[in-house]
Design a protein around this motif. Structure first.
Motif, PDB file in Angstrom:
ATOM      1  N   ALA A   1      25.346  85.749 -15.950  1.00 49.52           N
ATOM      2  CA  ALA A   1      25.431  84.329 -16.321  1.00 49.52           C
ATOM      3  C   ALA A   1      26.544  83.641 -15.531  1.00 49.52           C
ATOM      4  CB  ALA A   1      25.678  84.189 -17.827  1.00 49.52           C
ATOM      5  N   MET A   2      27.668  84.321 -15.392  1.00 48.37           N
ATOM      6  CA  MET A   2      28.794  83.717 -14.658  1.00 48.37           C
ATOM      7  C   MET A   2      28.497  83.605 -13.169  1.00 48.37           C
ATOM      8  SD  MET A   2      31.012  82.747 -16.793  1.00 48.37           S
ATOM      9  CE  MET A   2      32.521  82.502 -15.899  1.00 48.37           C
ATOM     10  N   ALA A   3      27.851  84.624 -12.618  1.00 50.87           N
ATOM     11  CA  ALA A   3      27.525  84.576 -11.183  1.00 50.87           C
ATOM     12  C   ALA A   3      26.551  83.431 -10.908  1.00 50.87           C
ATOM     13  CB  ALA A   3      26.931  85.913 -10.741  1.00 50.87           C
ATOM     14  N   MET A   4      25.529  83.299 -11.758  1.00 47.50           N
ATOM     15  CA  MET A   4      24.566  82.201 -11.553  1.00 47.50           C
ATOM     16  C   MET A   4      25.245  80.854 -11.728  1.00 47.50           C
ATOM     17  SD  MET A   4      20.889  83.407 -13.059  1.00 47.50           S
ATOM     18  CE  MET A   4      21.378  83.679 -14.748  1.00 47.50           C
ATOM     19  N   ALA A   5      26.120  80.758 -12.721  1.00 52.81           N
ATOM     20  CA  ALA A   5      26.812  79.478 -12.949  1.00 52.81           C
ATOM     21  C   ALA A   5      27.659  79.110 -11.736  1.00 52.81           C
ATOM     22  CB  ALA A   5      27.679  79.578 -14.208  1.00 52.81           C
ATOM     23  N   GLU A   6      28.345  80.099 -11.181  1.00 48.31           N
ATOM     24  CA  GLU A   6      29.182  79.796 -10.014  1.00 48.31           C
ATOM     25  C   GLU A   6      28.312  79.384  -8.823  1.00 48.31           C
ATOM     26  OE1 GLU A   6      32.356  82.512  -9.175  1.00 48.31           O
ATOM     27  OE2 GLU A   6      33.057  81.269  -7.487  1.00 48.31           O
ATOM     28  N   ASP A   7      27.193  80.083  -8.625  1.00 51.06           N
ATOM     29  CA  ASP A   7      26.285  79.704  -7.531  1.00 51.06           C
ATOM     30  C   ASP A   7      25.805  78.256  -7.706  1.00 51.06           C
ATOM     31  OD1 ASP A   7      26.425  82.172  -6.222  1.00 51.06           O
ATOM     32  OD2 ASP A   7      24.700  83.002  -7.292  1.00 51.06           O
ATOM     33  N   VAL A   8      25.441  77.902  -8.939  1.00 47.66           N
ATOM     34  CA  VAL A   8      24.944  76.542  -9.195  1.00 47.66           C
ATOM     35  C   VAL A   8      26.052  75.504  -8.958  1.00 47.66           C
ATOM     36  CG1 VAL A   8      24.183  74.976 -11.046  1.00 47.66           C
ATOM     37  CG2 VAL A   8      23.052  77.184 -10.734  1.00 47.66           C
ATOM     38  N   LEU A   9      27.249  75.798  -9.407  1.00 52.61           N
ATOM     39  CA  LEU A   9      28.356  74.844  -9.219  1.00 52.61           C
ATOM     40  C   LEU A   9      28.682  74.661  -7.745  1.00 52.61           C
ATOM     41  CD1 LEU A   9      30.642  75.918 -12.201  1.00 52.61           C
ATOM     42  CD2 LEU A   9      29.303  73.804 -11.989  1.00 52.61           C
ATOM     43  N   GLU A  10      28.615  75.753  -6.995  1.00 55.84           N
ATOM     44  CA  GLU A  10      28.875  75.657  -5.553  1.00 55.84           C
ATOM     45  C   GLU A  10      27.809  74.785  -4.869  1.00 55.84           C
ATOM     46  OE1 GLU A  10      28.596  79.289  -3.223  1.00 55.84           O
ATOM     47  OE2 GLU A  10      30.344  78.654  -2.085  1.00 55.84           O
ATOM     48  N   VAL A  11      26.557  74.986  -5.277  1.00 56.03           N
ATOM     49  CA  VAL A  11      25.462  74.181  -4.702  1.00 56.03           C
ATOM     50  C   VAL A  11      25.655  72.699  -5.041  1.00 56.03           C
ATOM     51  CG1 VAL A  11      22.996  73.678  -4.961  1.00 56.03           C
ATOM     52  CG2 VAL A  11      23.753  76.039  -4.609  1.00 56.03           C
ATOM     53  N   LEU A  12      25.937  72.424  -6.308  1.00 51.41           N
ATOM     54  CA  LEU A  12      26.051  71.010  -6.716  1.00 51.41           C
ATOM     55  C   LEU A  12      27.198  70.308  -5.982  1.00 51.41           C
ATOM     56  CD1 LEU A  12      25.291  71.275 -10.536  1.00 51.41           C
ATOM     57  CD2 LEU A  12      23.756  70.542  -8.696  1.00 51.41           C
ATOM     58  N   ALA A  13      28.260  71.060  -5.702  1.00 55.23           N
ATOM     59  CA  ALA A  13      29.400  70.464  -4.979  1.00 55.23           C
ATOM     60  C   ALA A  13      28.996  70.058  -3.563  1.00 55.23           C
ATOM     61  CB  ALA A  13      30.562  71.463  -4.942  1.00 55.23           C
ATOM     62  N   ALA A  14      27.875  70.596  -3.087  1.00 55.21           N
ATOM     63  CA  ALA A  14      27.439  70.316  -1.705  1.00 55.21           C
ATOM     64  C   ALA A  14      26.277  69.318  -1.643  1.00 55.21           C
ATOM     65  CB  ALA A  14      27.027  71.627  -1.032  1.00 55.21           C
ATOM     66  N   VAL A  15      25.962  68.669  -2.765  1.00 56.42           N
ATOM     67  CA  VAL A  15      24.864  67.684  -2.762  1.00 56.42           C
ATOM     68  C   VAL A  15      25.462  66.307  -2.465  1.00 56.42           C
ATOM     69  CG1 VAL A  15      23.057  66.584  -4.135  1.00 56.42           C
ATOM     70  CG2 VAL A  15      23.532  69.033  -4.430  1.00 56.42           C
ATOM     71  N   PRO A  16      25.164  65.730  -1.301  1.00 58.64           N
ATOM     72  CA  PRO A  16      25.851  64.503  -0.908  1.00 58.64           C
ATOM     73  C   PRO A  16      25.574  63.314  -1.825  1.00 58.64           C
ATOM     74  CG  PRO A  16      24.214  65.166   0.762  1.00 58.64           C
ATOM     75  CD  PRO A  16      24.255  66.237  -0.261  1.00 58.64           C
ATOM     76  N   GLU A  17      24.398  63.280  -2.470  1.00 58.31           N
ATOM     77  CA  GLU A  17      24.046  62.124  -3.306  1.00 58.31           C
ATOM     78  C   GLU A  17      24.745  62.135  -4.663  1.00 58.31           C
ATOM     79  OE1 GLU A  17      21.905  64.232  -1.981  1.00 58.31           O
ATOM     80  OE2 GLU A  17      20.479  63.143  -0.718  1.00 58.31           O
ATOM     81  N   LEU A  18      25.358  63.247  -5.029  1.00 62.35           N
ATOM     82  CA  LEU A  18      26.005  63.317  -6.349  1.00 62.35           C
ATOM     83  C   LEU A  18      27.420  62.758  -6.292  1.00 62.35           C
ATOM     84  CD1 LEU A  18      25.004  66.841  -7.746  1.00 62.35           C
ATOM     85  CD2 LEU A  18      24.173  64.588  -8.498  1.00 62.35           C
ATOM     86  N   PHE A  19      27.720  61.826  -7.198  1.00 65.12           N
ATOM     87  CA  PHE A  19      29.086  61.315  -7.307  1.00 65.12           C
ATOM     88  C   PHE A  19      29.989  62.302  -8.033  1.00 65.12           C
ATOM     89  CE2 PHE A  19      29.874  56.612  -6.680  1.00 65.12           C
ATOM     90  CZ  PHE A  19      28.828  56.435  -5.787  1.00 65.12           C
ATOM     91  N   ARG A  20      29.420  62.938  -9.061  1.00 65.32           N
ATOM     92  CA  ARG A  20      30.242  63.751  -9.957  1.00 65.32           C
ATOM     93  C   ARG A  20      29.412  64.906 -10.510  1.00 65.32           C
ATOM     94  NH1 ARG A  20      31.186  59.701 -14.751  1.00 65.32           N
ATOM     95  NH2 ARG A  20      32.512  61.336 -15.584  1.00 65.32           N
ATOM     96  N   VAL A  21      30.131  65.907 -10.985  1.00 63.31           N
ATOM     97  CA  VAL A  21      29.496  67.000 -11.735  1.00 63.31           C
ATOM     98  C   VAL A  21      30.307  67.162 -13.028  1.00 63.31           C
ATOM     99  CG1 VAL A  21      28.905  69.460 -11.760  1.00 63.31           C
ATOM    100  CG2 VAL A  21      28.739  68.161  -9.615  1.00 63.31           C
ATOM    101  N   LEU A  22      29.598  67.213 -14.147  1.00 61.82           N
ATOM    102  CA  LEU A  22      30.243  67.374 -15.452  1.00 61.82           C
ATOM    103  C   LEU A  22      29.695  68.637 -16.109  1.00 61.82           C
ATOM    104  CD1 LEU A  22      31.996  66.156 -17.792  1.00 61.82           C
ATOM    105  CD2 LEU A  22      29.933  64.921 -18.525  1.00 61.82           C
ATOM    106  N   VAL A  23      30.573  69.561 -16.387  1.00 62.89           N
ATOM    107  CA  VAL A  23      30.178  70.810 -17.045  1.00 62.89           C
ATOM    108  C   VAL A  23      30.493  70.695 -18.530  1.00 62.89           C
ATOM    109  CG1 VAL A  23      30.672  73.286 -17.214  1.00 62.89           C
ATOM    110  CG2 VAL A  23      30.453  72.193 -14.967  1.00 62.89           C
ATOM    111  N   VAL A  24      29.491  70.982 -19.350  1.00 63.91           N
ATOM    112  CA  VAL A  24      29.682  70.916 -20.797  1.00 63.91           C
ATOM    113  C   VAL A  24      29.810  72.345 -21.303  1.00 63.91           C
ATOM    114  CG1 VAL A  24      28.818  70.019 -22.983  1.00 63.91           C
ATOM    115  CG2 VAL A  24      28.207  68.860 -20.826  1.00 63.91           C
ATOM    116  N   THR A  25      31.008  72.694 -21.708  1.00 63.49           N
ATOM    117  CA  THR A  25      31.251  74.073 -22.137  1.00 63.49           C
ATOM    118  C   THR A  25      32.439  74.137 -23.086  1.00 63.49           C
ATOM    119  OG1 THR A  25      31.469  76.371 -21.366  1.00 63.49           O
ATOM    120  CG2 THR A  25      32.850  74.717 -20.255  1.00 63.49           C
TER     121      THR A  25
END
Ligand SMILES: Nc1nc2c(ncn2[C@@H]2O[C@H](COP(=O)(O)OP(=O)(O)OP(=O)(O)O)[C@@H](O)[C@H]2O)c(=O)[nH]1
Ligand SMILES: O=C(O)[C@H](O)COP(=O)(O)O
Length: 246
Positions: free
Chosen positions: A40-64
């Motif tokens: 779960a942690m490895a997948m979460a980190e992979d997803v967060l890394e990908v989202l940080a590289a999406v140029p159209e996204l202003f922000r990422v908010l993690v609910v945890t």
């Protein structure tokens, strides 16, 4: 309380992440608790890394509500909230959406268990949303799970345009929920979004991809016997006379 007008140009990704404890219960027949947490942690980190590289996204908010996940989110420049973070998938996303409405952001929500996600996949959903003319108007764009049961990405302008209810079969109900709000949903099929890991069969399918990600390396490191044990488990679990599969 003032509410800023939402724009499809100002998009925040909302990622609910349950955390280290109690993650991926449906994989219990294939993985022990430590392996499930690690995956779960490895997948979460992979997803967060990908989202940080999406140029159209202003922000990422993690609910945890999990401190380890919160630290991971910060590492990738994501914001963290614990509002409604322990109220299930639906509660966590709804909490994030409420905040984005106040701040005038559209929301794209994705789970943390998409091991084949790439930045271009997220850009595709955003492009489809914009092409559907959501800017300035309520809009709802959805990328289903590969079995058309789950709702693996949902993009809404404004962030609370449609009440969401995640669960084992949420895709078609979400289409109905959008129409009930007078919004014709846009559906976009994206393989990298449609693939999530819920069940042992998903794990077997993921092993075959030999993905060079954190999650891919982790499952490869489960050892040479792992895939044989997994295949044996799926064989036993398959109804008599049927091949193991979805
Ligand atoms: N913050 C938060 N996220 C959640 C909660 N429940 C599920 N999620 C997240 O929602 C996404 C989809 O989760 P599920 O597949 O439903 O749950 P899971 O823990 O990954 O797997 P199962 O235990 O097998 O259902 C994942 O990113 C989860 O971490 C919750 O109560 N709070
Ligand atoms: O409605 C959904 O899409 C599910 O709650 C998402 O979670 P799962 O596909 O990981 O079970």
């Amino acid at each position: 309380m003032s509410i800023a007008p939402a724009s499809a140009d100002r998009i925040c990704a909302v990622v609910p992440i349950k955390g280290v404890v109690g993650a991926k219960q449906r994989l219990a027949a294939a993985l022990d608790a430590d392996q499930r947490s690690a995956l779960a942690m490895a997948m979460a980190e992979d997803v967060l890394e990908v989202l940080a590289a999406v140029p159209e996204l202003f922000r990422v908010l993690v609910v945890t509500a999990d401190a380890t996940v919160a630290a991971l989110a910060s590492k990738y420049g994501a914001e963290v909230t614990d509002a409604q973070a322990s109220e299930g998938h639906t509660g966590a996303v709804t909490g994030g959406a409420r905040r984005l409405v106040r701040e005038g952001f559209s929301m794209i929500t994705l789970p943390g268990d998409l091991p084949l996600l790439a930045p271009a996949d997220v850009s595709r959903v955003i492009a489809a949303h914009r092409a559907a003319g959501a800017d300035g108007h309520p809009g709802f764009t959805i990328a289903p799970a590969r079995d058309f049961q789950g709702s693996n990405a949902i993009l809404m302008t404004p962030a609370d345009a449609v009440p969401l209810r995640f669960g084992s079969n949420s895709f078609y109900p979400h289409l109905d929920a959008a129409r009930a709000q007078g919004i014709e949903p846009t559906v976009v099929e994206v393989p990298g979004i449609g693939f999530d890991i819920d069940e042992p069969q998903d794990l077997a399918d993921f092993l075959i991809t030999t993905a060079q990600t954190r999650a891919g390396r982790l499952v490869a490191d489960f050892g040479p016997d792992f895939s044989a044990r997994l295949a044996a488990h799926l064989e036993r679990a398959a109804p008599a006379g049927m091949e193991a599969g979805r």
